[in-house]
Every structure is written in C-alpha cells, then in structure tokens.
Design an enzyme around this catalytic site. Structure first.
Site, mmCIF file in Angstrom:
data_model
loop_
_atom_site.group_PDB
_atom_site.id
_atom_site.type_symbol
_atom_site.label_atom_id
_atom_site.label_comp_id
_atom_site.label_asym_id
_atom_site.label_seq_id
_atom_site.Cartn_x
_atom_site.Cartn_y
_atom_site.Cartn_z
ATOM 1 N N GLN A 41 1.015 -1.160 -0.130
ATOM 2 C CA GLN A 41 0.220 -0.305 0.398
ATOM 3 C C GLN A 41 0.298 1.413 -0.298
ATOM 4 O O GLN A 41 2.034 1.481 0.892
ATOM 5 C CB GLN A 41 -1.120 0.005 1.104
ATOM 6 C CG GLN A 41 -1.438 1.475 1.421
ATOM 7 C CD GLN A 41 -2.435 1.657 0.675
ATOM 8 O OE1 GLN A 41 -2.084 2.586 -0.281
ATOM 9 N NE2 GLN A 41 -3.769 1.003 0.161
ATOM 10 N N GLY A 62 -23.323 1.340 0.143
ATOM 11 C CA GLY A 62 -23.003 0.156 -0.038
ATOM 12 C C GLY A 62 -21.931 0.027 -0.822
ATOM 13 O O GLY A 62 -21.086 1.363 -1.687
ATOM 14 N N LEU A 64 -19.768 0.011 -3.400
ATOM 15 C CA LEU A 64 -20.217 -0.550 -4.776
ATOM 16 C C LEU A 64 -19.223 -1.327 -5.934
ATOM 17 O O LEU A 64 -19.191 -2.411 -6.978
ATOM 18 C CB LEU A 64 -20.293 0.473 -6.029
ATOM 19 C CG LEU A 64 -21.262 1.471 -4.857
ATOM 20 C CD1 LEU A 64 -22.065 3.099 -5.764
ATOM 21 C CD2 LEU A 64 -23.085 0.899 -5.076
ATOM 22 N N GLY A 82 -9.034 -1.777 -1.708
ATOM 23 C CA GLY A 82 -9.281 -0.838 -0.825
ATOM 24 C C GLY A 82 -9.279 -0.304 0.295
ATOM 25 O O GLY A 82 -10.293 -0.662 0.863
ATOM 26 N N GLU A 83 -7.747 -0.222 0.572
ATOM 27 C CA GLU A 83 -7.782 -0.005 1.391
ATOM 28 C C GLU A 83 -8.777 1.247 1.676
ATOM 29 O O GLU A 83 -9.168 0.560 3.606
ATOM 30 C CB GLU A 83 -5.917 1.016 1.976
ATOM 31 C CG GLU A 83 -5.518 1.361 3.395
ATOM 32 C CD GLU A 83 -5.649 0.612 3.471
ATOM 33 O OE1 GLU A 83 -5.983 0.260 5.234
ATOM 34 O OE2 GLU A 83 -4.662 -1.006 3.837
ATOM 35 N N ASN A 117 -2.586 0.423 -6.866
ATOM 36 C CA ASN A 117 -2.620 1.315 -5.338
ATOM 37 C C ASN A 117 -1.969 3.423 -6.686
ATOM 38 O O ASN A 117 -2.523 3.842 -6.656
ATOM 39 C CB ASN A 117 -1.775 0.841 -4.818
ATOM 40 C CG ASN A 117 -2.578 0.330 -3.759
ATOM 41 O OD1 ASN A 117 -4.438 0.436 -3.805
ATOM 42 N ND2 ASN A 117 -2.427 -1.296 -3.116
ATOM 43 N N ARG A 120 -4.567 4.634 -8.427
ATOM 44 C CA ARG A 120 -5.654 5.511 -8.082
ATOM 45 C C ARG A 120 -5.318 6.770 -8.030
ATOM 46 O O ARG A 120 -4.430 6.963 -8.227
ATOM 47 C CB ARG A 120 -5.693 4.996 -6.333
ATOM 48 C CG ARG A 120 -5.553 3.873 -6.384
ATOM 49 C CD ARG A 120 -7.101 2.774 -7.197
ATOM 50 N NE ARG A 120 -7.845 1.746 -6.841
ATOM 51 C CZ ARG A 120 -8.440 1.075 -7.505
ATOM 52 N NH1 ARG A 120 -8.802 2.343 -8.470
ATOM 53 N NH2 ARG A 120 -8.782 -0.278 -6.787
#
Length: 279
Positions: A41, A62, A64, A82-83, A117, A120
């Site tokens: 990460q 929620g 998604l 998804g951290e 990551n 992103r």
C-alpha cells in the site's frame, strides 16, 4: 524477480477476470476483521474528511466496488486493493464486505497490488513517487519500464522521484496539501536546502503562486551565479597582478573554507627575489 507483464498496468479487470469463466466472478462476503493491509500500500496519508465522505456514501449506497484480496494460510486475507473502503467499513462497524479473492504466484501479488494502487488518482505526489521508487528498488524496474506500465513518460517518473530529494519539512507539506506539486518542483530549482526550507515557509505563509516561486528561485540562482562569476574575476585579476609583480606564474583558488595562493619559482634566486618582494 520474474514479472507477470501481461497482468500489470491493465486496471482492475486484470485482477478479477477468470479466463475459464468469462464474465463470471465470485463475490465473497468477508468479515473486515479477517482482512489485513499489505505492505504494497503506497498511501501513507489518509484524509479523515475523505474517509467520512466515503462512510456516508457506503452507508447510503453500500460498497459498489468489491475489495481485492489474496488468501493467507491462517484463513485470513491480505488486502490487495481497497484500503479506503476497508477503513470506512470498519469505521461504520460493518460485519461483512464484498471481496474478490485472487491468488498470485510468489511476490507477484505485491507487484500487481502496488501498481494498481499507484494508478489511483487520489494518491498525493509523494505517495506516487515512493510507489515508483518501490517498483525500482524492490522489483528491479527501470524508470522507463515504470513509465511504460503506468502509461507515463520516463521524464515524468524521473521528475516525480526528484521530489523525494526535498527536505522533510517540504515533503510533509506536500503530503498535507500545504503546497502543490508545482510549488515543490519550483523549489527543486534551488540547490541550497536551507534556502529551500526558508522559501517553503514563505510559500505557505504568503500563499505564493507557483509562478512566484519559480521567479524567486530563478532570481536566487542568478544571484548565486553572479556572485560566483564575480569571485572568479577577482581571483583572476589578483593572479594577473601578482604574476606581473613577481615575474612568475601565480594561481589563486578559493575553496569552501579556505583559499590557496601558489607561486612558482625555478631557482633559489627566484625564491629569494619573491621573498624579497614580500619583505
């Protein structure tokens, strides 16, 4: 380390596709407590306001996009991507989160997750640069290969890595959003670290624009060049005057802490004449 080039830099689809079952992906419902963050990460700074906003979105709609995880031998999971979603889920006290399990060979999971990551958009410039650095140091990528995988030029990668050479105060300010990447690049025009830090605090307190910093840094560089050039002229003139008076070659040099004058002589008679001049 062998690289799974075909899977790198292609986005989440490369992580979740199953070639034997096109279009079908198994979504697991996992306990957030069983998922642990991986060392790949690159994000170091998590804005609490952003996490709060994500919590509101998850509470309303929620999660998604499922998390990507890999299985551990102890029955738990290592987070691949998804951290922020995982942190928000824990903050909301969710008992289950959607996740897709993907297994990799050897250290490829770390490599793929790191690249995913880095891609992103919400990483700060320092986190991206450190991610590039990890690909180079841990996975033996060249700067050109990092750029190719991430869709960036080699020059972009090089300039990003240069940010890591800035003093800690400036790097911290960049991470916290006190200055922009443009400000940081302008500060790199200054070679003196103390001068960089001094101008950094001015940028923050006076809200200087990137153009202001560039002009200021350029001015400091020109002044330094002028002083250096002026100093060389003085030493050259001194060499010339002494050489004429002593009728021999003279060299005058200036170091960081002290200078040196070298006077040549070819005989004892020359030496006595030189000493006689100074007496």
């Amino acid at each position: 380390m062998a690289r799974q080039k075909s899977a790198l830099g292609r986005g989440l689809s490369s992580l979740i596709e199953k070639r034997d079952e096109p279009g079908r992906v198994e979504i697991l419902e996992l306990d957030p407590a069983s998922i642990f963050s991986g060392t790949e990460q690159p994000r170091e700074y998590f804005d609490e306001k952003e996490i709060e906003a994500l919590c509101e979105s998850i509470d309303k709609h929620g999660i998604l996009m499922p998390l990507i995880v890999s299985g551990n031998s102890d029955g738990n999971y290592t987070l691949v991507t998804g951290e922020r979603r995982l942190r928000a889920a824990r903050k909301l006290g969710l008992k289950r989160v959607p996740a897709i399990q993907k297994e990799f060979k050897g250290g490829v999971a770390l490599e793929v997750a790191l690249i995913e990551n880095i891609q992103r958009q919400n990483l700060n410039p320092v986190e991206k640069a450190r991610g590039f650095q990890r690909l180079i140091e841990d996975f033996t990528y060249t700067q050109e290969e990092v750029g190719r995988v991430l869709g960036k030029s080699r020059v972009y990668i090089t300039n990003s890595l240069r940010l890591l050479a800035l003093p800690d105060e400036i790097i911290r300010g960049l991470i916290e959003g006190k200055i922009s990447e443009g400000h940081a690049r302008a500060l790199l025009m200054i070679t003196d670290r103390a001068a960089q830090i001094s101008l950094f605090y001015r940028v923050v307190s006076e809200e200087m624009t990137v153009r202001d910093v560039e002009n200021h840094a350029r001015g400091m560089t020109e002044v330094k060049k002028d002083k250096k050039s002026s100093g060389k002229k003085v030493y050259h003139e001194l060499e010339k005057r002494l050489a004429e008076r002593l009728s021999t070659n003279v060299s005058v040099t200036k170091g960081k802490r002290k200078g040196r004058i070298v006077i040549e002589f070819t005989s004892e008679e020359d030496l006595h004449n030189i000493l006689g001049y100074f007496n």
